[in-house]
Design an enzyme around this catalytic site. Structure first.
Site, PDB file in Angstrom:
ATOM      1  N   ASP A  11       0.854  -1.240  -0.015  1.00  0.00           N
ATOM      2  CA  ASP A  11      -0.171   0.040   0.006  1.00  0.00           C
ATOM      3  C   ASP A  11       0.944   1.252  -0.019  1.00  0.00           C
ATOM      4  O   ASP A  11       1.961   1.223   0.050  1.00  0.00           O
ATOM      5  CB  ASP A  11      -0.875  -0.154   1.253  1.00  0.00           C
ATOM      6  CG  ASP A  11      -1.743   1.125   1.220  1.00  0.00           C
ATOM      7  OD1 ASP A  11      -2.282   1.645   0.569  1.00  0.00           O
ATOM      8  OD2 ASP A  11      -1.688   1.702   2.484  1.00  0.00           O
ATOM      9  N   ASP A  13       0.013   5.038   0.933  1.00  0.00           N
ATOM     10  CA  ASP A  13      -0.308   5.853   1.987  1.00  0.00           C
ATOM     11  C   ASP A  13      -0.253   5.291   3.446  1.00  0.00           C
ATOM     12  O   ASP A  13      -1.214   4.731   3.730  1.00  0.00           O
ATOM     13  CB  ASP A  13      -1.577   6.510   1.869  1.00  0.00           C
ATOM     14  CG  ASP A  13      -1.888   7.526   0.471  1.00  0.00           C
ATOM     15  OD1 ASP A  13      -1.042   8.030   0.353  1.00  0.00           O
ATOM     16  OD2 ASP A  13      -3.062   7.284  -0.096  1.00  0.00           O
ATOM     17  N   GLY A  48      -7.454   3.889   3.639  1.00  0.00           N
ATOM     18  CA  GLY A  48      -7.488   2.845   2.586  1.00  0.00           C
ATOM     19  C   GLY A  48      -8.938   2.833   1.767  1.00  0.00           C
ATOM     20  O   GLY A  48      -9.247   2.139   0.661  1.00  0.00           O
ATOM     21  N   ARG A  51     -11.961   8.106  -2.216  1.00  0.00           N
ATOM     22  CA  ARG A  51     -12.063   9.511  -2.059  1.00  0.00           C
ATOM     23  C   ARG A  51     -13.608   9.829  -1.612  1.00  0.00           C
ATOM     24  O   ARG A  51     -14.191  10.195  -0.771  1.00  0.00           O
ATOM     25  CB  ARG A  51     -11.646  10.186  -3.214  1.00  0.00           C
ATOM     26  CG  ARG A  51     -11.568  11.975  -2.923  1.00  0.00           C
ATOM     27  CD  ARG A  51     -11.341  12.668  -4.303  1.00  0.00           C
ATOM     28  NE  ARG A  51     -10.122  11.947  -4.790  1.00  0.00           N
ATOM     29  CZ  ARG A  51      -9.551  12.279  -6.132  1.00  0.00           C
ATOM     30  NH1 ARG A  51     -10.098  13.224  -6.796  1.00  0.00           N
ATOM     31  NH2 ARG A  51      -8.309  11.822  -6.195  1.00  0.00           N
ATOM     32  N   ARG A 121      -5.951   7.951  -6.273  1.00  0.00           N
ATOM     33  CA  ARG A 121      -5.750   8.301  -7.721  1.00  0.00           C
ATOM     34  C   ARG A 121      -4.579   9.490  -7.672  1.00  0.00           C
ATOM     35  O   ARG A 121      -4.260   9.818  -8.896  1.00  0.00           O
ATOM     36  CB  ARG A 121      -6.930   8.862  -8.378  1.00  0.00           C
ATOM     37  CG  ARG A 121      -8.077   7.806  -8.442  1.00  0.00           C
ATOM     38  CD  ARG A 121      -9.390   8.426  -8.796  1.00  0.00           C
ATOM     39  NE  ARG A 121     -10.358   7.547  -8.760  1.00  0.00           N
ATOM     40  CZ  ARG A 121     -11.196   7.034  -9.980  1.00  0.00           C
ATOM     41  NH1 ARG A 121     -11.035   7.757 -11.043  1.00  0.00           N
ATOM     42  NH2 ARG A 121     -12.089   6.188  -9.805  1.00  0.00           N
ATOM     43  N   ASN A 122      -3.703   9.555  -6.493  1.00  0.00           N
ATOM     44  CA  ASN A 122      -2.658  10.362  -6.748  1.00  0.00           C
ATOM     45  C   ASN A 122      -1.268   9.657  -6.406  1.00  0.00           C
ATOM     46  O   ASN A 122      -0.434  10.293  -6.295  1.00  0.00           O
ATOM     47  CB  ASN A 122      -2.968  11.382  -5.562  1.00  0.00           C
ATOM     48  CG  ASN A 122      -3.919  12.480  -5.765  1.00  0.00           C
ATOM     49  OD1 ASN A 122      -3.787  13.413  -6.473  1.00  0.00           O
ATOM     50  ND2 ASN A 122      -5.009  12.444  -4.937  1.00  0.00           N
ATOM     51  N   ASP A 174      -1.557  -0.510   6.220  1.00  0.00           N
ATOM     52  CA  ASP A 174      -1.565   0.133   7.607  1.00  0.00           C
ATOM     53  C   ASP A 174      -3.371   0.347   7.572  1.00  0.00           C
ATOM     54  O   ASP A 174      -3.492   0.658   8.650  1.00  0.00           O
ATOM     55  CB  ASP A 174      -0.919   1.700   7.228  1.00  0.00           C
ATOM     56  CG  ASP A 174      -1.668   2.533   6.624  1.00  0.00           C
ATOM     57  OD1 ASP A 174      -1.995   2.158   5.422  1.00  0.00           O
ATOM     58  OD2 ASP A 174      -1.851   3.726   7.128  1.00  0.00           O
TER      59      ASP A 174
HETATM   60  C1  BG6 Z   1      -5.868   5.537   0.006  1.00  0.00           C
HETATM   61  C2  BG6 Z   1      -5.953   6.542   1.504  1.00  0.00           C
HETATM   62  O1  BG6 Z   1      -4.698   5.212  -0.188  1.00  0.00           O
HETATM   63  O2  BG6 Z   1      -6.455   6.273  -0.845  1.00  0.00           O
HETATM   64  C3  BG6 Z   1      -7.163   7.230   1.703  1.00  0.00           C
HETATM   65  O3  BG6 Z   1      -5.723   5.505   2.385  1.00  0.00           O
HETATM   66  C4  BG6 Z   1      -7.795   7.892   0.523  1.00  0.00           C
HETATM   67  O4  BG6 Z   1      -7.374   7.862   2.700  1.00  0.00           O
HETATM   68  C5  BG6 Z   1      -7.647   7.055  -0.895  1.00  0.00           C
HETATM   69  O5  BG6 Z   1      -8.868   8.307   0.684  1.00  0.00           O
HETATM   70  C6  BG6 Z   1      -8.174   7.760  -2.167  1.00  0.00           C
HETATM   71  O6  BG6 Z   1      -7.177   8.773  -2.420  1.00  0.00           O
HETATM   72  P1  BG6 Z   1      -7.127   9.731  -3.651  1.00  0.00           P
HETATM   73  O7  BG6 Z   1      -5.886  10.226  -3.534  1.00  0.00           O
HETATM   74  O8  BG6 Z   1      -7.732   9.207  -4.675  1.00  0.00           O
HETATM   75  O9  BG6 Z   1      -8.195  10.692  -3.072  1.00  0.00           O
HETATM   76 MG    MG Z   2      -2.640   3.254   3.577  1.00  0.00          MG
END
Ligand code: BG6
Ligand code: MG
Length: 223
Positions: A11, A13, A48, A51, A121-122, A174
């Site tokens: 994973d 984040d 996890g 969004r 998505r980031n 995590d």
């Molecule tokens: C997960 C995070 O990896 O990605 C979440 O643990 C987050 O907190 C999710 O909401 C979606 O992320 P993003 O960057 O697409 O908004």
């Molecule tokens: Mg995580």
């Protein structure tokens, strides 16, 4: 049954870098604008989670789930993501969490494969900022995933793209839903966080600085 370890699937984040903290700060700021307060205990439920699902959970927490149109919800989520995008601009290779670079080096030195299974998505942007984008054999595109964690889809997709059996993989997470996704995929799960919260993991480290390649593989072999 003897298994041959072939891959690690991480994973992002909260495992490879502390971007989980940035998600928390960005959601907290948005929630406060909506008059909704939440703490770190509630934040565990957001880890996890995609969004839009995260936004829904926050609105339900504040009892405001029926007050917004789908368009308004999309713009709230976009606002959080703009804030998050600003926060992650500061990420550099120095933000790789302790213990991760040595673990990746051990994995590489044994010619095992490396996959990333983040629903963010980031993820590509963050991995590029960390200087890790080209270190991984596969980074699953979150936009291609239909069912979020705890569904095992993203981990199974990573294994499939790596060309390995799920039982030959170790997943590192995590999030509670992330550990569930790894176990649902039939993989060995390493949790980062509290043993109590991540009770379903096969092995838990309180923080990444404690990760031990030798111990993880020993436990994988015994499982
Ligand atoms: C997960 C995070 O990896 O990605 C979440 O643990 C987050 O907190 C999710 O909401 C979606 O992320 P993003 O960057 O697409 O908004
Ligand atoms: Mg995580």
């Amino acid at each position: 049954m003897s298994k041959l370890l072939q891959a690690f699937i991480f994973d992002l984040d909260g495992v490879i870098t502390e971007s989980a903290e940035y998600h928390y700060l960005a959601w907290k700021a948005l929630a406060e604008e909506l008059g909704i307060t939440f703490d770190r205990a509630f934040n565990e439920e957001l880890k996890g989670v995609s969004r839009m699902e995260s936004l829904e959970k926050i609105l339900v927490l504040g009892g405001r789930q029926d007050e917004f149109t789908p368009e308004q919800k999309a713009s709230l989520a976009a606002k959080k993501n703009d804030h998050y995008g600003t926060l992650i601009q500061q990420i550099t290779p120095a933000d790789i969490l302790p213990g991760i670079a040595p673990l990746l080096a051990e994995i590489r030195s044994r010619n095992l494969k490396l996959g990333l299974a983040s629903v963010s998505r980031n993820a590509f942007t963050v991995m590029a900022s960390l200087g890790l984008k080209d270190e991984f054999d596969v980074i699953v595109d979150a936009a291609e995933i239909k069912r979020g964690k705890p569904d095992p889809e993203i981990f199974l997709t990573a294994a499939q793209l790596l060309g390995v059996e799920p039982s030959a993989c170790i997943g590192v997470e995590d999030a509670v839903v992330g550990v569930e996704a790894i176990k649902g995929a039939g993989m060995f799960a390493v949790g980062i966080g509290s043993e109590e919260t991540l009770a379903k993991a096969d092995l838990v480290y309180a923080h990444t600085g404690l990760l031990s390649y030798a111990e993880i593989v020993e436990k994988f072999d015994q499982a």
